[in-house]
Design a protein around this motif. Structure first.
Motif, mmCIF file in Angstrom:
data_model
loop_
_atom_site.group_PDB
_atom_site.id
_atom_site.type_symbol
_atom_site.label_atom_id
_atom_site.label_comp_id
_atom_site.label_asym_id
_atom_site.label_seq_id
_atom_site.Cartn_x
_atom_site.Cartn_y
_atom_site.Cartn_z
ATOM 1 N N ALA A 1 19.444 30.569 68.153
ATOM 2 C CA ALA A 1 19.703 31.667 67.220
ATOM 3 C C ALA A 1 18.468 32.551 67.085
ATOM 4 C CB ALA A 1 20.114 31.115 65.852
ATOM 5 N N GLY A 2 17.287 31.925 67.109
ATOM 6 C CA GLY A 2 16.056 32.684 67.033
ATOM 7 C C GLY A 2 15.871 33.609 68.223
ATOM 8 N N GLU A 3 16.258 33.124 69.392
ATOM 9 C CA GLU A 3 16.157 33.953 70.594
ATOM 10 C C GLU A 3 17.066 35.182 70.471
ATOM 11 O OE1 GLU A 3 16.211 33.346 75.470
ATOM 12 O OE2 GLU A 3 17.052 31.793 74.146
ATOM 13 N N ARG A 4 18.289 34.967 69.955
ATOM 14 C CA ARG A 4 19.202 36.096 69.745
ATOM 15 C C ARG A 4 18.637 37.069 68.708
ATOM 16 N NH1 ARG A 4 23.003 31.958 69.445
ATOM 17 N NH2 ARG A 4 23.375 32.342 67.222
ATOM 18 N N TYR A 5 18.074 36.487 67.636
ATOM 19 C CA TYR A 5 17.544 37.342 66.565
ATOM 20 C C TYR A 5 16.419 38.237 67.080
ATOM 21 C CZ TYR A 5 15.179 38.841 62.330
ATOM 22 O OH TYR A 5 14.584 39.610 61.365
ATOM 23 N N VAL A 6 15.493 37.675 67.847
ATOM 24 C CA VAL A 6 14.371 38.458 68.369
ATOM 25 C C VAL A 6 14.881 39.620 69.221
ATOM 26 C CG1 VAL A 6 12.363 38.411 69.896
ATOM 27 C CG2 VAL A 6 12.721 36.547 68.271
ATOM 28 N N LYS A 7 15.874 39.363 70.065
ATOM 29 C CA LYS A 7 16.409 40.415 70.937
ATOM 30 C C LYS A 7 17.131 41.486 70.128
ATOM 31 C CE LYS A 7 16.964 37.430 74.998
ATOM 32 N NZ LYS A 7 17.938 36.751 75.906
ATOM 33 N N ARG A 8 17.951 41.056 69.170
ATOM 34 C CA ARG A 8 18.756 42.015 68.420
ATOM 35 C C ARG A 8 17.931 42.809 67.403
ATOM 36 N NH1 ARG A 8 24.355 38.681 67.034
ATOM 37 N NH2 ARG A 8 24.912 38.172 69.203
ATOM 38 N N SER A 9 16.814 42.235 66.966
ATOM 39 C CA SER A 9 15.961 42.921 65.982
ATOM 40 C C SER A 9 14.813 43.666 66.646
ATOM 41 C CB SER A 9 15.413 41.911 64.973
ATOM 42 O OG SER A 9 14.559 40.968 65.618
ATOM 43 N N HIS A 10 14.853 43.702 67.982
ATOM 44 C CA HIS A 10 13.834 44.423 68.755
ATOM 45 C C HIS A 10 12.426 43.854 68.517
ATOM 46 C CE1 HIS A 10 17.021 47.241 69.705
ATOM 47 N NE2 HIS A 10 17.235 47.434 68.420
ATOM 48 N N GLY A 11 12.354 42.535 68.605
ATOM 49 C CA GLY A 11 11.054 41.887 68.616
ATOM 50 C C GLY A 11 10.551 41.343 67.301
ATOM 51 N N LYS A 12 11.374 41.345 66.251
ATOM 52 C CA LYS A 12 10.931 40.767 64.987
ATOM 53 C C LYS A 12 10.941 39.240 65.066
ATOM 54 C CE LYS A 12 12.200 44.548 61.899
ATOM 55 N NZ LYS A 12 12.964 44.945 60.695
ATOM 56 N N ALA A 13 10.083 38.592 64.266
ATOM 57 C CA ALA A 13 9.910 37.136 64.338
ATOM 58 C C ALA A 13 11.020 36.398 63.594
ATOM 59 C CB ALA A 13 8.554 36.742 63.774
ATOM 60 N N TRP A 14 11.368 35.223 64.120
ATOM 61 C CA TRP A 14 12.407 34.360 63.541
ATOM 62 C C TRP A 14 11.820 33.452 62.463
ATOM 63 C CZ3 TRP A 14 17.223 33.909 62.613
ATOM 64 C CH2 TRP A 14 17.925 32.693 62.614
ATOM 65 N N PHE A 15 10.604 32.923 62.697
ATOM 66 C CA PHE A 15 9.970 32.030 61.712
ATOM 67 C C PHE A 15 8.508 32.401 61.544
ATOM 68 C CE2 PHE A 15 10.071 29.838 65.848
ATOM 69 C CZ PHE A 15 8.735 29.526 66.050
ATOM 70 N N ASP A 16 7.875 31.827 60.538
ATOM 71 C CA ASP A 16 6.516 32.246 60.178
ATOM 72 C C ASP A 16 5.430 31.585 61.007
ATOM 73 O OD1 ASP A 16 7.173 29.803 58.997
ATOM 74 O OD2 ASP A 16 5.918 30.136 57.234
ATOM 75 N N SER A 17 5.587 30.290 61.305
ATOM 76 C CA SER A 17 4.470 29.529 61.863
ATOM 77 C C SER A 17 4.961 28.396 62.744
ATOM 78 C CB SER A 17 3.626 28.961 60.704
ATOM 79 O OG SER A 17 2.857 27.860 61.097
ATOM 80 N N ALA A 18 4.396 28.282 63.933
ATOM 81 C CA ALA A 18 4.743 27.174 64.824
ATOM 82 C C ALA A 18 4.367 25.841 64.209
ATOM 83 C CB ALA A 18 4.041 27.356 66.169
ATOM 84 N N ALA A 19 3.226 25.792 63.526
ATOM 85 C CA ALA A 19 2.759 24.533 62.934
ATOM 86 C C ALA A 19 3.713 24.026 61.862
ATOM 87 C CB ALA A 19 1.354 24.712 62.357
ATOM 88 N N GLN A 20 4.288 24.950 61.062
ATOM 89 C CA GLN A 20 5.219 24.544 60.011
ATOM 90 C C GLN A 20 6.458 23.889 60.614
ATOM 91 O OE1 GLN A 20 5.204 26.101 56.176
ATOM 92 N NE2 GLN A 20 3.305 25.116 56.773
ATOM 93 N N ASN A 21 7.020 24.508 61.638
ATOM 94 C CA ASN A 21 8.215 23.944 62.261
ATOM 95 C C ASN A 21 7.913 22.630 62.975
ATOM 96 O OD1 ASN A 21 9.480 26.225 61.348
ATOM 97 N ND2 ASN A 21 10.367 26.796 63.315
ATOM 98 N N PHE A 22 6.801 22.584 63.694
ATOM 99 C CA PHE A 22 6.462 21.368 64.428
ATOM 100 C C PHE A 22 6.238 20.200 63.468
ATOM 101 C CE2 PHE A 22 3.493 18.542 66.718
ATOM 102 C CZ PHE A 22 4.230 18.338 67.877
ATOM 103 N N ASN A 23 5.594 20.461 62.357
ATOM 104 C CA ASN A 23 5.356 19.410 61.363
ATOM 105 C C ASN A 23 6.676 18.822 60.877
ATOM 106 O OD1 ASN A 23 3.772 17.824 59.523
ATOM 107 N ND2 ASN A 23 4.342 19.235 57.904
ATOM 108 N N ALA A 24 7.649 19.691 60.600
ATOM 109 C CA ALA A 24 8.960 19.213 60.147
ATOM 110 C C ALA A 24 9.648 18.401 61.232
ATOM 111 C CB ALA A 24 9.828 20.397 59.737
ATOM 112 N N MET A 25 9.554 18.853 62.473
ATOM 113 C CA MET A 25 10.189 18.148 63.582
ATOM 114 C C MET A 25 9.574 16.760 63.776
ATOM 115 S SD MET A 25 10.313 21.416 66.164
ATOM 116 C CE MET A 25 11.319 20.729 67.488
#
Length: 423
Positions: free
Chosen positions: A180-204
């Motif tokens: 979904a993030g990949e679709r969002y970036v394309k459709r929003s012309h390059g806007k970010a899907w999430f704030d921080s790689a570290a935040q997501n990785f920590n949760a994972m």
């Protein structure tokens, strides 16, 4: 109106405490207990009530504003064996370092009140407070069950679903989330899907059966394929432009919240207050929350109350810690500070289940996080140094990837850094 309701609720609870307690046998001698906490635990107007119903008892609360300096001071005092309070709060991110020194703490299963049973808490919360040798080092206070927060307006502009029921499909797994993030970036012309790689990785990582260390406190990063898979997923998303490359709770991350620099955010229960504070009134109603999180439940945050072995009044300190972590008191702490309770009985409270967050579009946030808390499984073992690996090794390496470093080279940087933390 809500503040009046909270004050009335506390007043009624206090009267009930006085009437039902009967003050018990009281304290046979003059005793002073010190309670050390950090941030907001919601205890300021609870402690006077407990002191009132226990003649001869004086309670001093020592509160440190920031958790980092508090825990540095706690670990230094544990090393010296001096200056510890009778009741010491410990945040779950630092709990591994405390459990590794369990001999320096009272076993609450032995010195605590006999009627305090494991069933008071969610099973995973209770178990996480026990050391490897089975000692109950901490009574659980709050928790941080994970949901996902998102900007409805940004998703709508990108042609993605926005109501909490529909977005669940996008947030069902990490695969679907990043797609979904990949679709969002394309459709929003390059806007970010999430704030921080570290935040997501920590949760994972926190969702995995085994994290950075095994139960013998040996690093697993070179053998734990699930860790590397999570790394590859996150860094691939970074390469696709999904990360805003911000640092949560720092100026750039706070500015990103105000400016709508990203569309989704990993959202433990306590994050709602942080988003509201930093995103500001101009973004009220734009944020939403859903009772879904990729690949099931998870937890980020929460604390424990411990009784150091240096306390001269361990039984009295344990009794106070037990009272503070009872459902009634934890519900009060939730009302005044937003700390989400970990007690099973509290989950049936009408106050909790009817909690509505107007900033997040009137979401029934209490129901959302009760549902998410029940999804958390067996607690992941975290050995000493676990938090330092995340903060001092993983986060800088992921930041370097966000700034253009090769993910494979950054992973080698991680392996080298971990060996320094845990030789």
């Amino acid at each position: 109106m809500r503040q009046i309701r909270r004050r009335l609720a506390f007043a009624a609870a206090f009267v009930l405490l006085v009437l039902t307690c009967g003050c018990g046998p009281g304290t046979p001698e003059k005793i002073t207990l010190t309670v050390a906490t950090f941030g907001q635990f919601g205890y300021s107007d609870l402690l006077p009530g407990y002191q009132f119903t226990h003649p001869g008892l004086t309670i001093n609360q020592v509160r440190t504003e920031q958790g980092g300096p508090y825990h540095q001071d706690l670990l230094a005092k544990l090393q010296s064996g001096q200056g510890l309070a009778d009741v010491q709060a410990v945040e779950e991110g630092h709990l591994a370092d405390v459990l590794a020194q369990s001999a320096k703490f009272a076993d609450l299963a032995k010195v605590g009140p006999a009627d305090v049973k494991p069933g008071r808490w969610l099973e995973w919360k209770y178990e996480a407070g026990r050391s490897k040798d089975g000692k109950l080092v901490g009574y659980g206070t709050d928790i941080g069950p994970l949901a996902m927060c998102y900007r409805k307006d940004l998703l709508e502009t990108a042609g993605l679903p926005t109501d909490p029921g529909s977005v669940k499909t996008m947030f069902a797994t990490w695969d679907s989330y990043f797609r979904a993030g990949e679709r969002y970036v394309k459709r929003s012309h390059g806007k970010a899907w999430f704030d921080s790689a570290a935040q997501n990785f920590n949760a994972m990582v926190n969702q995995l059966p085994v994290g950075y260390l095994d139960r013998e406190d040996r690093p697993t990063l070179e053998t734990n394929s699930a860790l590397r898979a999570a790394w590859d997923q996150v860094t691939t998303a970074v390469a696709q432009g999904q990360s805003a490359g911000l640092t949560a709770f720092e100026d750039d991350g706070n500015n990103g919240l105000r400016q709508g620099a990203f569309a989704t955010k990993v959202c433990p229960s306590w994050m709602l207050g942080a988003i509201e504070q930093q995103a500001g009134v101009g973004n009220a109603g734009k944020w939403a929350i859903t009772d879904a999180f990729p690949d099931g439940g998870g937890n980020w945050g929460g604390s424990y109350l411990t009784v150091p072995a240096t306390s001269e009044h361990q039984k009295e300190a344990a009794a106070l810690a037990a009272w503070l972590t009872a459902p009634e008191q934890q519900l009060h702490a939730f009302r005044v500070s937003g700390n989400f309770p970990s007690q099973v009985e509290a989950f049936a409270s009408p106050d909790l289940l009817s909690e509505m967050n107007s900033y997040f579009g009137g979401a029934l946030s209490g129901q959302v996080f009760v549902a998410q808390a029940r999804k958390v499984g067996k607690p992941q073992y975290k050995g000493p140094g676990d938090g330092k690996i995340q903060e001092a090794v993983i986060a800088p390496a992921l930041k370097s990837v966000e700034q253009g470093a090769d993910p494979a080279a950054a992973w080698q940087q991680v392996l080298t850094g971990v060996r320094r933390v845990v030789p």
